[in-house]
Design a protein around this motif. Structure first.
Motif, PDB file in Angstrom:
ATOM      1  N   ALA A  50      -3.642 -18.694 -26.126  1.00 35.70           N
ATOM      2  CA  ALA A  50      -2.268 -19.039 -25.774  1.00 35.70           C
ATOM      3  C   ALA A  50      -2.205 -20.341 -24.978  1.00 35.70           C
ATOM      4  O   ALA A  50      -1.372 -21.217 -25.252  1.00 35.70           O
ATOM      5  N   VAL A  51      -3.094 -20.483 -24.002  1.00 33.14           N
ATOM      6  CA  VAL A  51      -3.117 -21.709 -23.192  1.00 33.14           C
ATOM      7  C   VAL A  51      -3.480 -22.909 -24.060  1.00 33.14           C
ATOM      8  O   VAL A  51      -2.911 -24.002 -23.911  1.00 33.14           O
ATOM      9  N   ASP A  52      -4.406 -22.721 -24.988  1.00 34.45           N
ATOM     10  CA  ASP A  52      -4.807 -23.815 -25.863  1.00 34.45           C
ATOM     11  C   ASP A  52      -3.639 -24.285 -26.726  1.00 34.45           C
ATOM     12  O   ASP A  52      -3.445 -25.494 -26.932  1.00 34.45           O
ATOM     13  N   VAL A  53      -2.871 -23.338 -27.246  1.00 37.68           N
ATOM     14  CA  VAL A  53      -1.687 -23.707 -28.036  1.00 37.68           C
ATOM     15  C   VAL A  53      -0.730 -24.540 -27.183  1.00 37.68           C
ATOM     16  O   VAL A  53      -0.223 -25.584 -27.628  1.00 37.68           O
ATOM     17  N   LEU A  54      -0.499 -24.104 -25.956  1.00 31.52           N
ATOM     18  CA  LEU A  54       0.439 -24.807 -25.078  1.00 31.52           C
ATOM     19  C   LEU A  54      -0.077 -26.190 -24.697  1.00 31.52           C
ATOM     20  O   LEU A  54       0.703 -27.159 -24.638  1.00 31.52           O
ATOM     21  N   VAL A  55      -1.379 -26.320 -24.451  1.00 34.92           N
ATOM     22  CA  VAL A  55      -1.948 -27.622 -24.094  1.00 34.92           C
ATOM     23  C   VAL A  55      -1.737 -28.623 -25.220  1.00 34.92           C
ATOM     24  O   VAL A  55      -1.286 -29.753 -25.004  1.00 34.92           O
ATOM     25  N   PHE A  57       0.396 -28.385 -27.802  1.00 35.53           N
ATOM     26  CA  PHE A  57       1.830 -28.558 -28.075  1.00 35.53           C
ATOM     27  C   PHE A  57       2.467 -29.526 -27.079  1.00 35.53           C
ATOM     28  O   PHE A  57       3.146 -30.490 -27.470  1.00 35.53           O
ATOM     29  N   PHE A  58       2.246 -29.293 -25.797  1.00 34.11           N
ATOM     30  CA  PHE A  58       2.894 -30.127 -24.795  1.00 34.11           C
ATOM     31  C   PHE A  58       2.275 -31.523 -24.719  1.00 34.11           C
ATOM     32  O   PHE A  58       2.956 -32.480 -24.336  1.00 34.11           O
ATOM     33  N   SER A  73      -6.083 -34.007 -22.212  1.00 34.85           N
ATOM     34  CA  SER A  73      -5.648 -32.831 -22.971  1.00 34.85           C
ATOM     35  C   SER A  73      -6.619 -32.461 -24.085  1.00 34.85           C
ATOM     36  O   SER A  73      -6.888 -31.274 -24.316  1.00 34.85           O
ATOM     37  N   SER A 450      -0.200 -26.319 -33.974  1.00 34.01           N
ATOM     38  CA  SER A 450       0.343 -25.825 -32.704  1.00 34.01           C
ATOM     39  C   SER A 450       1.856 -25.710 -32.773  1.00 34.01           C
ATOM     40  O   SER A 450       2.450 -24.756 -32.244  1.00 34.01           O
ATOM     41  N   VAL A 454       4.324 -22.263 -32.282  1.00 35.17           N
ATOM     42  CA  VAL A 454       5.483 -22.212 -31.402  1.00 35.17           C
ATOM     43  C   VAL A 454       6.750 -21.919 -32.202  1.00 35.17           C
ATOM     44  O   VAL A 454       7.595 -21.102 -31.800  1.00 35.17           O
TER      45      VAL A 454
END
Length: 637
Positions: A50-55, A57-58, A73, A450, A454
Motif C-alpha cells: 500500500a505504501v509503495d503504491v502511494l509513493v 502515485f504521489f 521516491s 499505480s 488508485v
C-alpha cells in the motif's frame, strides 16, 4: 522452535505424502505453524504494498503538478518492493503455496517418495539459511555505503536478510514438523551429497565437479523431485557459487537481491492488485453481464463473450491465472446454467488465456522487457495486433462450435440496463487509461499501474460501494502474497542467469544457434526457439522460461536480422502455449480447477483451439508487420 513430535511409523509417514502434496495447492486460509507470525507478516507485506503504491502515485502527481520530481521516491519504491518480495515469499512459504511440479515425482520408484518429499523440505531449508548467511555478509560491507540520493545502502539489503530469516524459520519448521525415519535418512543423505561435492572442490580439486554441471543437475533434480521452482533455481545457483573459486559466495545473495531491485518490476504487483480490486468491487461482474445480455443470444454468443472478456481483463490484471479466475469464475456457472458443455468452455477459456498473453499490461511482457533490455511500451504496442489476430481466429472457431444462450436463465434478477452500462463504463475507462498511458509515453508502465490501483479503489468504491475496509485489506494481503511468489521466482532466476553469464553460456549458445541458422536457415532458429519456449513454458510456469531464454535468444535473433520486438512477441506467445498445454502446463491445471472439470475431459475439445493458435502463431512469425506496425507508428521501432 516447536517441540519435535514423536517419530512416525512408515505407514503414517507414507500417508503424509499426499497431505504434503495437497498442501502445495492449499487454500490461503489453511492452518499454519505460527498463526500470529504469519498474520503479522501478511499484514506487513500488505502495508508495504500500500505504501509503495502511494509513493509512486504521489511522486508522479508531484512531478506533474509542481514540476519538481521527488528524487528519493524511486529508491524508496525499490526498497519497498524488495521488502514486499522477500516478506511475501516468506508468507507464501508459511502456507506452503510456492509453485512446484509434483506430477514429475512419478519418475521415482514409489518406495522413494517419502524420502523425496522430506528431501524437498531440507533443500528449501538449506537454501533459505544460506541466503540468510550470505545476505549477512553482504550487509556487513553495505553499512558504510549510501545511495545516489544519500540514503543508506542497507535499505536494499536489510529486507532481504529479514525475509530470508523468516524463510528459514518456516522452512526448518516444515522440515522438522513430522520428523521420522524418512526425514532423518533424506536429511543425512542430502548433507552427505552436498558435503561430498564441496569436499572434492576443497581437498581434491583435480577430481572436482564442474560448477555449471552441478548447477544444472541440482536444478533439474529439484524440479523433478517437486521442490518449488524458485528454490530449485536458487539451489542450483547456490551450489554454483559455493563451487566456483573465482567468486565469493556473497555474490549469491547479491544477485538474488538484484533480481528484484528494478523500478520497472513494480508494475507486476501493482497490476496484480488492480485486477483483484476490479474483480471484487463489481467492475468485472458488470462488464461481463453487459456483454452477456448484449450478445448472449447470438450463435456462440457465450463463447464470443469469453474471448472478449479475457481480452478486457488481461488489459487490467496482467496475470493470466488472475484472468482465468476472474472470467471463469463468472462465466462457467453461466455455462452450466444454460446446459452447455463445460469441457468445451474450459478449453476455450484456456485458449483465450493464451490469446491474451500479449495484451498489455501482461506481466510476462514486463518481465521479458526487463531481462532482454527491451522497451516495455514498445512491447505493449507490439502485442496488440497479434492478440487481435488470435482473438479473431478463436472467435471464428467459437462461433461455429457454439449455440444460442437463454440469458434469462443466467440472470434471474438482472441489473437495470442504464446502471449496468454506467458500471461497465467505469471499468472500460480504466482499461482505456492504461492503454492511452502506454501508447502516449506520458508515464512509465509502473507509474500507470499505480494510477490503475488508485482508480480501481476510488472509482469502484464511489460507483458501487461493494468494497469495504475488510475486503480491501484481504485484497492487499492476497496481492502481496502472489507478488512475492512471482517476483521471488524472478529473483531466483536472476542468480542462475548470472551464473550462466560467468560460464559464457550465452556466447556458446549464440554460436550454436547462429551455426544452425547458417546451415539450415533462419527458420531453424525460430523453430528451435518456439519449441524451447513451449516446452519450458509448460515445465517452468512461464516467467522463469522467459527470464532464462529471453536474454539468451533475443541478441541472437537480432544478429540474424529479426526485430527484437517481433521476436519477443513470438517468445511470449510460445511460452503461453506451453503454459496451457497438457499434460504439464500449470495454466491448464489451474483452468480445470477453476472450471471444475477434469483435465482428460478437456484435452479433446481444447486441441482444435490450440491448433488454431499454432496456425496464427505461424502467421505472426512470417508476417512481422503484424507485430511492428503499431510500435513504428508511435516511434518505438
Amino acid at each position: 522452535m516447536k517441540t519435535m513430535t514423536a517419530p512416525l511409523t512408515p505407514a503414517e509417514e507414507t500417508a503424509e505424502i499426499e497431505n504434503a502434496i495437497r498442501s502445495l495447492h492449499a487454500s490461503p486460509n489453511d492452518a499454519v505453524d505460527y498463526p500470529r507470525l504469519q498474520r503479522v507478516l501478511e499484514l506487513t507485506s500488505a502495508a508495504v504494498l500500500a505504501v509503495d503504491v502511494l509513493v509512486v502515485f504521489f511522486s508522479v502527481v508531484w512531478r506533474y503538478a509542481l514540476h519538481d520530481p521527488l528524487e528519493w521516491s524511486e529508491e524508496v519504491a525499490r526498497a519497498l518492493m524488495i521488502t514486499l518480495v522477500f516478506f511475501g515469499a516468506a508468507s507464501v512459504l508459511g502456507r506452503s503455496r510456492h509453485v512446484g511440479i509434483d506430477s514429475l515425482r512419478g519418475v521415482f520408484p514409489k518406495s522413494w517418495l517419502p524420502y523425496i518429499l522430506r528431501l524437498c523440505d531440507w533443500v528449501i531449508a538449506f537454501v533459505a539459511m544460506s541466503l540468510a548467511y550470505t545476505t549477512w555478509l553482504l550487509l556487513e560491507i553495505s553499512n558504510d555505503q549510501t545511495t545516489p540520493t544519500g540514503l543508506p545502502q542497507t535499505i536494499f539489503v536489510l529486507p532481504v536478510l529479514i525475509g530470508s530469516l523468516l524463510l528459514s524459520v518456516f522452512a526448518m519448521t516444515h522440515a522438522l514438523k513430522k520428523f521420522g525415519r524418512h526425514a532423518l535418512v533424506s536429511g543425512l543423505l542430502g548433507a552427505v551429497v552436498v558435503g561430498g561435492v564441496l569436499a572434492l572442490q576443497t581437498f581434491w580439486p583435480d577430481h572436482a565437479l564442474r560448477p555449471m554441471h552441478v548447477l544444472l543437475f541440482g536444478f533439474l533434480f529439484c524440479l523433478v523431485a517437486g521442490v518449488p521452482i524458485a528454490f530449485s533455481l536458487t539451489f542450483g545457483a547456490l551450489m554454483f557459487f559455493l563451487l566456483e573459486p573465482s567468486l565469493s559466495v556473497m555474490v549469491f545473495a547479491q544477485q538474488v537481491a538484484a533480481g528484484t531491485d528494478h523500478f520497472v518490476m513494480l508494475a507486476v504487483p501493482f497490476f496484480i492488485l488492480a485486477g483483484m480490486v476490479m474483480e471484487c468491487n463489481g467492475m468485472s461482474s458488470r462488464l461481463i453481464e453487459l456483454l452477456l445480455r448484449m450478445f448472449g443470444r447470438l450463435r456462440g454468443g457465450l463463447n464470443l463473450i469469453m474471448v472478449t472478456a479475457m481480452a478486457f481483463f488481461s488489459g487490467v490484471s496482467g496475470s493470466k491465472l488472475a484472468d482465468v479466475a476472474a472470467v471463469g469464475g463468472i462465466l462457467m456457472p453461466a455455462v452450466r446454467q444454460t446446459r452447455q458443455n463445460p469441457n468445451e468452455a474450459a478449453g476455450l477459456l484456456a485458449a483465450s488465456a493464451i490469446m491474451a498473453e500479449t495484451i498489455p499490461p501482461c506481466i510476462n511482457m514486463i518481465i521479458l522487457g526487463f531481462v532482454a533490455n527491451l522497451s516495455i511500451g514498445g512491447l505493449f504496442l507490439a502485442g496488440i495486433l497479434p492478440a487481435l489476430a488470435m482473438a479473431i481466429a478463436l472467435s471464428i472457431l467459437a462461433y461455429y462450435t457454439g449455440r444460442k444462450v437463454d440469458v434469462s436463465v443466467v440472470f434471474i434478477k438482472p441489473r437495470p440496463m442504464g446502471k449496468l452500462i454506467g458500471g461497465a463504463l467505469v471499468g472500460l475507462i480504466m482499461i482505456v487509461m492504461i492503454g492511452k498511458g502506454v501508447a502516449s509515453g506520458v508515464a512509465t508502465s509502473t507509474e500507470i499501474s499505480s494510477f490503475a490501483v488508485v482508480y480501481a479503489i476510488v472509482a469502484g468504491w464511489l460507483a458501487f460501494r461493494e468494497l469495504n475496509s475488510k475486503v480491501l485489506v484481504k485484497l492487499f494481503v492476497d496481492a502481496a502474497s502472489m507478488s512475492g511468489m512471482v517476483l521471488f521466482i524472478v529473483a531466483a532466476a536472476s542468480s542462475v542467469a548470472y551464473a550462466l553469464t560467468v560460464e559464457q553460456i550465452p556466447h556458446a549458445l549464440a554460436e550454436l544457434m547462429v551455426s544452425l541458422a547458417h546451415d539450415y536457415g533462419r527458420w531453424m532458429f525460430i523453430l528451435i526457439s518456439v519449441l524451447a519456449l513451449i516446452l519450458f513454458g509448460a515445465v517452468l510456469e512461464g516467467a522463469p522460461a522467459l527470464i532464462i531464454f529471453g536474454p539468451l535468444l533475443t541478441p541472437i535473433a537480432v544478429q540474424l536480422g529479426y526485430n527484437p520486438l517481433h521476436f519477443a512477441i513470438i517468445l511470449v506467445i510460445s511460452m503461453g502455449i506451453g503454459l496451457f498445454s497438457p499434460p504439464f502446463g500449470l495454466g491448464m491445471y489451474a483452468t480445470c480447477a477453476i472450471a471444475q472439470v477434469r483435465l482428460q475431459d478437456v484435452v479433446k475439445p481444447y486441441l482444435k483451439y490450440l491448433a488454431m493458435l499454432l496456425v496464427t502463431l505461424i502467421v505472426i512469425i512470417v508476417w512481422p508487420d503484424l507485430s511492428l506496425w503499431l510500435p513504428r507508428r508511435f516511434g518505438f521501432s
